[in-house]
Design a protein around this motif. Sequence first.
Motif, PDB file in Angstrom:
ATOM      1  N   ALA A  60       0.914  -1.338  -0.050  1.00  0.00           N
ATOM      2  CA  ALA A  60       0.061   0.031  -0.058  1.00  0.00           C
ATOM      3  C   ALA A  60       0.915   1.392  -0.165  1.00  0.00           C
ATOM      4  O   ALA A  60       1.922   1.440   0.920  1.00  0.00           O
ATOM      5  CB  ALA A  60      -1.045   0.209   1.302  1.00  0.00           C
ATOM      6  N   VAL A  61       0.698   2.280  -0.855  1.00  0.00           N
ATOM      7  CA  VAL A  61       1.440   3.640  -0.934  1.00  0.00           C
ATOM      8  C   VAL A  61       0.930   4.272   0.414  1.00  0.00           C
ATOM      9  O   VAL A  61      -0.233   4.793   0.277  1.00  0.00           O
ATOM     10  CB  VAL A  61       0.991   4.189  -2.380  1.00  0.00           C
ATOM     11  CG1 VAL A  61       1.629   5.513  -2.529  1.00  0.00           C
ATOM     12  CG2 VAL A  61       1.491   3.250  -3.547  1.00  0.00           C
ATOM     13  N   PRO A  62       1.813   4.722   1.075  1.00  0.00           N
ATOM     14  CA  PRO A  62       1.515   5.881   1.961  1.00  0.00           C
ATOM     15  C   PRO A  62       1.120   6.910   1.464  1.00  0.00           C
ATOM     16  O   PRO A  62       1.503   7.676   0.533  1.00  0.00           O
ATOM     17  CB  PRO A  62       2.949   5.997   2.706  1.00  0.00           C
ATOM     18  CG  PRO A  62       3.875   4.769   2.686  1.00  0.00           C
ATOM     19  CD  PRO A  62       3.421   4.339   1.006  1.00  0.00           C
ATOM     20  N   PRO A  63      -0.301   7.537   1.902  1.00  0.00           N
ATOM     21  CA  PRO A  63      -0.787   8.909   1.283  1.00  0.00           C
ATOM     22  C   PRO A  63      -0.024   9.952   1.160  1.00  0.00           C
ATOM     23  O   PRO A  63       0.050  10.801   0.170  1.00  0.00           O
ATOM     24  CB  PRO A  63      -1.811   9.151   2.323  1.00  0.00           C
ATOM     25  CG  PRO A  63      -2.107   7.742   3.074  1.00  0.00           C
ATOM     26  CD  PRO A  63      -0.798   7.023   3.086  1.00  0.00           C
ATOM     27  N   GLU A  64       1.167  10.107   2.121  1.00  0.00           N
ATOM     28  CA  GLU A  64       2.121  11.322   2.288  1.00  0.00           C
ATOM     29  C   GLU A  64       2.951  11.240   0.974  1.00  0.00           C
ATOM     30  O   GLU A  64       3.834  11.964   0.827  1.00  0.00           O
ATOM     31  CB  GLU A  64       2.685  11.509   3.392  1.00  0.00           C
ATOM     32  CG  GLU A  64       3.500  10.401   3.962  1.00  0.00           C
ATOM     33  CD  GLU A  64       2.833   9.397   4.814  1.00  0.00           C
ATOM     34  OE1 GLU A  64       3.613   8.531   5.374  1.00  0.00           O
ATOM     35  OE2 GLU A  64       1.319   9.165   4.489  1.00  0.00           O
ATOM     36  N   TYR A  82       6.562  18.158  -4.271  1.00  0.00           N
ATOM     37  CA  TYR A  82       7.631  17.444  -4.468  1.00  0.00           C
ATOM     38  C   TYR A  82       8.641  17.259  -3.309  1.00  0.00           C
ATOM     39  O   TYR A  82       9.212  16.299  -2.991  1.00  0.00           O
ATOM     40  CB  TYR A  82       8.572  17.678  -5.740  1.00  0.00           C
ATOM     41  CG  TYR A  82       9.630  16.847  -6.197  1.00  0.00           C
ATOM     42  CD1 TYR A  82       9.371  15.573  -6.610  1.00  0.00           C
ATOM     43  CD2 TYR A  82      10.852  17.244  -5.985  1.00  0.00           C
ATOM     44  CE1 TYR A  82      10.303  14.714  -7.000  1.00  0.00           C
ATOM     45  CE2 TYR A  82      11.997  16.266  -6.234  1.00  0.00           C
ATOM     46  CZ  TYR A  82      11.673  15.281  -6.808  1.00  0.00           C
ATOM     47  OH  TYR A  82      12.604  14.248  -7.156  1.00  0.00           O
ATOM     48  N   ARG A  83       8.723  18.485  -2.487  1.00  0.00           N
ATOM     49  CA  ARG A  83       9.633  18.519  -1.556  1.00  0.00           C
ATOM     50  C   ARG A  83       9.142  17.792  -0.153  1.00  0.00           C
ATOM     51  O   ARG A  83       9.719  16.851   0.212  1.00  0.00           O
ATOM     52  CB  ARG A  83       9.858  19.909  -1.211  1.00  0.00           C
ATOM     53  CG  ARG A  83      10.557  20.050   0.404  1.00  0.00           C
ATOM     54  CD  ARG A  83      10.264  21.199   1.089  1.00  0.00           C
ATOM     55  NE  ARG A  83       8.578  21.385   1.369  1.00  0.00           N
ATOM     56  CZ  ARG A  83       7.957  22.491   1.794  1.00  0.00           C
ATOM     57  NH1 ARG A  83       8.525  23.616   1.962  1.00  0.00           N
ATOM     58  NH2 ARG A  83       6.781  22.307   2.084  1.00  0.00           N
ATOM     59  N   ASP A  84       7.676  17.728  -0.167  1.00  0.00           N
ATOM     60  CA  ASP A  84       6.846  17.142   0.817  1.00  0.00           C
ATOM     61  C   ASP A  84       6.954  15.573   0.739  1.00  0.00           C
ATOM     62  O   ASP A  84       7.162  14.748   1.423  1.00  0.00           O
ATOM     63  CB  ASP A  84       5.568  17.765   1.017  1.00  0.00           C
ATOM     64  CG  ASP A  84       5.562  19.131   1.563  1.00  0.00           C
ATOM     65  OD1 ASP A  84       6.466  19.604   1.930  1.00  0.00           O
ATOM     66  OD2 ASP A  84       4.420  19.661   1.333  1.00  0.00           O
ATOM     67  N   VAL A  85       6.651  15.034  -0.645  1.00  0.00           N
ATOM     68  CA  VAL A  85       6.657  13.784  -1.058  1.00  0.00           C
ATOM     69  C   VAL A  85       8.137  13.031  -0.866  1.00  0.00           C
ATOM     70  O   VAL A  85       8.249  12.000  -0.393  1.00  0.00           O
ATOM     71  CB  VAL A  85       6.325  13.712  -2.316  1.00  0.00           C
ATOM     72  CG1 VAL A  85       6.622  12.317  -2.942  1.00  0.00           C
ATOM     73  CG2 VAL A  85       4.477  13.966  -2.533  1.00  0.00           C
ATOM     74  N   SER A  86       9.240  14.011  -1.138  1.00  0.00           N
ATOM     75  CA  SER A  86      10.479  13.393  -1.224  1.00  0.00           C
ATOM     76  C   SER A  86      10.896  13.269   0.168  1.00  0.00           C
ATOM     77  O   SER A  86      11.554  12.177   0.567  1.00  0.00           O
ATOM     78  CB  SER A  86      11.527  14.400  -1.711  1.00  0.00           C
ATOM     79  OG  SER A  86      11.306  14.535  -3.288  1.00  0.00           O
ATOM     80  N   LEU A  87      10.441  14.039   1.088  1.00  0.00           N
ATOM     81  CA  LEU A  87      10.866  14.028   2.726  1.00  0.00           C
ATOM     82  C   LEU A  87      10.114  12.603   3.117  1.00  0.00           C
ATOM     83  O   LEU A  87      10.739  11.961   3.816  1.00  0.00           O
ATOM     84  CB  LEU A  87      10.409  15.229   3.342  1.00  0.00           C
ATOM     85  CG  LEU A  87      11.393  16.455   3.245  1.00  0.00           C
ATOM     86  CD1 LEU A  87      10.506  17.556   3.895  1.00  0.00           C
ATOM     87  CD2 LEU A  87      12.666  16.159   3.706  1.00  0.00           C
ATOM     88  N   ALA A  88       8.971  12.581   2.761  1.00  0.00           N
ATOM     89  CA  ALA A  88       8.121  11.381   3.358  1.00  0.00           C
ATOM     90  C   ALA A  88       8.493  10.240   2.760  1.00  0.00           C
ATOM     91  O   ALA A  88       8.678   9.257   3.451  1.00  0.00           O
ATOM     92  CB  ALA A  88       6.599  11.767   2.916  1.00  0.00           C
ATOM     93  N   ALA A  89       8.760  10.015   1.538  1.00  0.00           N
ATOM     94  CA  ALA A  89       9.632   8.732   1.138  1.00  0.00           C
ATOM     95  C   ALA A  89      10.760   8.340   1.644  1.00  0.00           C
ATOM     96  O   ALA A  89      11.365   7.256   2.015  1.00  0.00           O
ATOM     97  CB  ALA A  89       9.689   8.914  -0.579  1.00  0.00           C
ATOM     98  N   MET A  90      11.713   9.448   1.740  1.00  0.00           N
ATOM     99  CA  MET A  90      12.986   9.273   2.234  1.00  0.00           C
ATOM    100  C   MET A  90      12.746   8.847   3.848  1.00  0.00           C
ATOM    101  O   MET A  90      13.775   7.992   4.452  1.00  0.00           O
ATOM    102  CB  MET A  90      13.930  10.472   2.336  1.00  0.00           C
ATOM    103  CG  MET A  90      14.476  10.741   0.873  1.00  0.00           C
ATOM    104  SD  MET A  90      15.553   9.372   0.348  1.00  0.00           S
ATOM    105  CE  MET A  90      14.623   8.508  -0.846  1.00  0.00           C
TER     106      MET A  90
END
Length: 262
Positions: free
Chosen positions: A81-85, A195-203
Motif C-alpha cells: 500500500a502506498v503511504p498517502p503522504e 515534490y519536496r514534501d513527497v521526497s521527505l516522506a518517501a526518504m
Amino acid sequence: MLSARSLFQEILDHDESFRLFCSIAAGGESQGGWENGRIAFLAPGSARRLAPKIARHGADEDKHGRIFHALLKKRGLTPVAVPPETDYTMLLERHGIGLAHDKLRGDEPLTVRDLIVYLSHSRVTEQRAADQMVMLRRNFGDHPEVGKAVRMISDDEDNHLAYTHEELLRFAAAGHGRLIRRTLRTCALAETRIYRDVSLAAMAHMGRILGWPRAKSAVLAAGIRAVYGYERLVGWRRMLVLRLPEHRDALGGPAIPAHEFA
C-alpha cells in the motif's frame, strides 16, 4: 558518500525498500494513465485532434505501471500500500493542480481552457519525470535488473515532455499565451512544494526500512530542503519555458509495447 547513485543502489538492493519504491511509482503511473484516458474521452469537439495523443500518453503511463509491477514480480514481491503522504499524483490533485477528478469522472465535455490546464500541469510534471529518468538512466541504464525498464520509461518521458511543449506553443499561437503563462506559474510553484514534501516522506519511509542512522536521515532531509530552496528561488522558472522540440509529433503514433514486462 551520499550520492544519488549510492542511495538508489541501497534502495534497489533491499527487497522491502525496492517493493515500496516500485509500488509508489506504479501507483502514480497507473493514476496518470486513468487521468489521460478520461481526458482523451472528454476532449471537446474543437480539439478532437488531440484525443489520440492524450490517449497515447495514457497508454504509456499504464505501460509504466505494468513495468514496475513486473519488476516486483521478477523478485517474487507483491505491491505494498502506498503511504498517502508519498502519493505525488493525488497530492497534486488535492491541491487543485491539474483537472479535478470529479470533473474527469463526469460526462461533460472538457473545454479548451481545461485542455490548457491539463497540458500545463503535464508540462511541469513531465519535466520532473524526465529529469528523474535522466539521473536514473545515467546511473542505472545498463543495470541488469532495471536498466531496460529505465531506458524505456526515459524515452517515453522525453516524448511526453516534447508533446506538451509543442501543443502548448500551438495554443499560445492561437491566443492563449496569457492563460498558459499564468497556469504554468501556478503549477510550477505548487509542484516544487509538493515534490519536496513527497521526497521527505518517501526518504523517511526508506530510512526506517533500511535502518538509516539519524544523522544520515537528517543530512538527506537537509539536502531535499536545500533543493527546494533553490527551486523556490529560481529553479521553478525553467518549467515556464516553452521551446519547439526537436522531436515533433512525439505522440503521433501508437504506444510502443513492452511485451517483456507484461
